[in-house]
Design an enzyme around this catalytic site. Structure first.
Site, mmCIF file in Angstrom:
data_model
loop_
_atom_site.group_PDB
_atom_site.id
_atom_site.type_symbol
_atom_site.label_atom_id
_atom_site.label_comp_id
_atom_site.label_asym_id
_atom_site.label_seq_id
_atom_site.Cartn_x
_atom_site.Cartn_y
_atom_site.Cartn_z
ATOM 1 N N LYS A 37 0.803 -1.207 0.000
ATOM 2 C CA LYS A 37 0.000 0.000 0.000
ATOM 3 C C LYS A 37 0.855 1.284 0.000
ATOM 4 O O LYS A 37 2.077 1.236 0.071
ATOM 5 C CB LYS A 37 -0.944 -0.015 1.203
ATOM 6 C CG LYS A 37 -1.896 -1.212 1.166
ATOM 7 C CD LYS A 37 -2.754 -1.217 -0.087
ATOM 8 C CE LYS A 37 -3.798 -2.302 -0.129
ATOM 9 N NZ LYS A 37 -3.411 -3.547 -0.775
HETATM 10 C C1 LIG Z 1 -9.239 -2.930 -2.337
HETATM 11 C C2 LIG Z 1 -8.752 -3.707 -1.160
HETATM 12 N N1 LIG Z 1 -9.608 -3.954 -0.148
HETATM 13 C C3 LIG Z 1 -9.224 -4.619 0.948
HETATM 14 C C4 LIG Z 1 -7.944 -5.091 1.096
HETATM 15 C C5 LIG Z 1 -7.555 -5.829 2.323
HETATM 16 O O1 LIG Z 1 -6.491 -5.219 2.986
HETATM 17 P P1 LIG Z 1 -5.530 -6.102 3.923
HETATM 18 O O2 LIG Z 1 -4.635 -6.905 3.054
HETATM 19 O O3 LIG Z 1 -4.807 -5.088 4.744
HETATM 20 O O4 LIG Z 1 -6.455 -6.945 4.734
HETATM 21 C C6 LIG Z 1 -7.024 -4.873 0.072
HETATM 22 C C7 LIG Z 1 -5.642 -5.384 0.190
HETATM 23 O O5 LIG Z 1 -4.909 -5.658 -0.711
HETATM 24 C C8 LIG Z 1 -7.430 -4.169 -1.086
HETATM 25 O O6 LIG Z 1 -6.586 -3.939 -2.092
#
Ligand SMILES: Cc1ncc(COP(=O)(O)O)c(C=O)c1O
Length: 388
Positions: free
Chosen positions: A178
């Site tokens: 991110k």
């Molecule tokens: C659009 C989106 N939503 C939710 C998530 C979930 O995030 P995390 O990996 O921190 O749980 C991601 C992670 O890649 C994402 O790209």
């Protein structure tokens, strides 16, 4: 991962030396500082720093009272975690088309609303803001909640308002891929005291157990939740990273402008709901056929260009556990098998959102980095112009 350096090392060292890595001990207050900074940056009243973006989405859904018997509309172009969060809350994800902006189509949201719909999750995918005016108007008209998935859009905005702070709740991710990162991490935002209290209880078992004073002023009664509480080492990282966020975004935006200015006379750029608020982590160009898109991506592969349809679990047709309705290991815990969801269920097929598949197969994208040199950008412009 972008820009990690001595500031992060200093904060992490400070926490290790304090020997206090537990958020609730108030040691170096890393997690609490992250929450304060997130509220200051976004203008949201409440924020909770936690273990991941999916944890933040699940927490927001639960805190809004969404569960079995409910449908939640998600776009067909998002990471599978968005849909999985809906299932984790016990509800049914309904997949909607995207439009040329690559974000959820407001028209298709309206077409997919049923008497079971309780919420919409607009996803600001690859930092691109959704059409929040239209989405919020639809939500208001049909009395639905809006939960913004800003996991790929930390710090972005829409018409001057920070992404994640516009709907009833919002979610950020700080995983390794991110805009800012603590390796893994996430945060939920809300302006509602009730949603905040429920989220705090749900995401942290210690809120109702060992650390009773967290709920001293709560009007919400305790209930069994889970454990998504963040630790001070991740807090230390995000604390330092948040101070760099505006600089990172400003460099990314300059880079994107420089590159797109260099190609926009010959190549069609994907339209944007708010170019100013775009986090500018990707450049997306569109073609009138998938063959032209593939050919272009092949000629530009040296800087990582790809046809977006090849984004694996970011495209709904690759969401196997959802398409196959495998909602939990234990069948009695599986929302797809629950009696309460009998009528709220939909059938999923790989071709159920043809417009989404069509747009993604005609769109080529590549990632930007915040520390790209002018020479690197000029080379990209040159390669793209020649490829076109
Ligand atoms: C659009 C989106 N939503 C939710 C998530 C979930 O995030 P995390 O990996 O921190 O749980 C991601 C992670 O890649 C994402 O790209």
């Amino acid at each position: 991962m972008f820009r990690v350096g001595k500031e992060e090392i200093e904060q992490v060292t400070k926490s290790i030396e304090s020997k206090d890595l537990f958020k609730l001990n108030n040691g170096c207050r890393q997690c609490y500082n992250v929450e304060e900074k997130l509220c200051n940056i976004t203008g949201s009243k409440y924020s909770i720093f936690m273990t991941s973006g999916q944890a933040a989405l699940t927490t927001a859904l639960v805190a809004l009272g969404i569960g079995p018997g409910d449908q939640v509309i998600v776009p067909g172009y998002t990471y599978i975690a968005t849909a999985m969060a809906v299932v984790a809350a016990g509800a049914m994800p309904v997949i909607a088309e995207i439009d040329d902006t690559l974000t959820i189509s407001p028209e298709d949201i309206e077409a997919k609303i049923t008497k079971y719909t309780k919420a919409i999750i607009p996803v600001h995918i690859i930092g691109l803001p959704c059409d929040m005016d239209k989405i919020c108007a639809i939500a208001k008209k049909h009395n639905l909640y809006v939960i913004e998935d800003a996991c790929q859009a930390d710090g972005g905005s829409y018409k001057g308002k920070r992404l994640g702070s516009i709907g009833d709740a919002g979610a950020f991710s700080f995983n390794y891929f991110k805009i800012i990162t603590s390796g893994e991490g996430g945060a939920m935002l809300t302006n509602s005291r009730e949603v905040f209290e429920r989220s705090l209880i749900y995401h942290d078992s210690s809120a109702v157990a060992f650390f009773g004073n967290q709920m001293e002023e709560f009007t919400t009664e305790g209930f069994c939740g889970t454990e998504f509480r963040a630790n001070e080492l991740c807090g230390a990282m995000v604390n330092a990273q948040l101070d760099k966020l505006e600089g990172i975004l400003s460099n990314l935006r300059e880079t994107k402008k420089y590159i797109t200015d260099g190609i926009k006379d010959v190549i069609k750029l994907a339209p944007s709901n708010d170019p100013e608020g775009d986090c500018s982590i990707n450049v997306c160009v569109q073609f009138d056929s998938s063959e032209k898109a593939s050919d272009f991506a092949e000629k530009c592969k040296e800087f990582g260009a790809f046809v977006v349809i090849n984004s694996d679990r970011h495209v709904y047709s690759n969401w196997q556990p959802i398409l196959e309705k495998k909602g939990a290991l234990n069948p009695l815990m599986d929302p797809f098998k629950m009696e309460a969801n009998k009528d709220a269920q939909i059938e999923y097929t790989k071709d159920m959102c043809p417009k989404t598949l069509d747009i993604l197969s005609k769109t080529v994208s590549f990632c930007l980095k915040c520390d790209m040199t002018k020479e690197q950008c000029d080379k990209i412009i040159d390669t793209m112009r020649k490829a076109f």
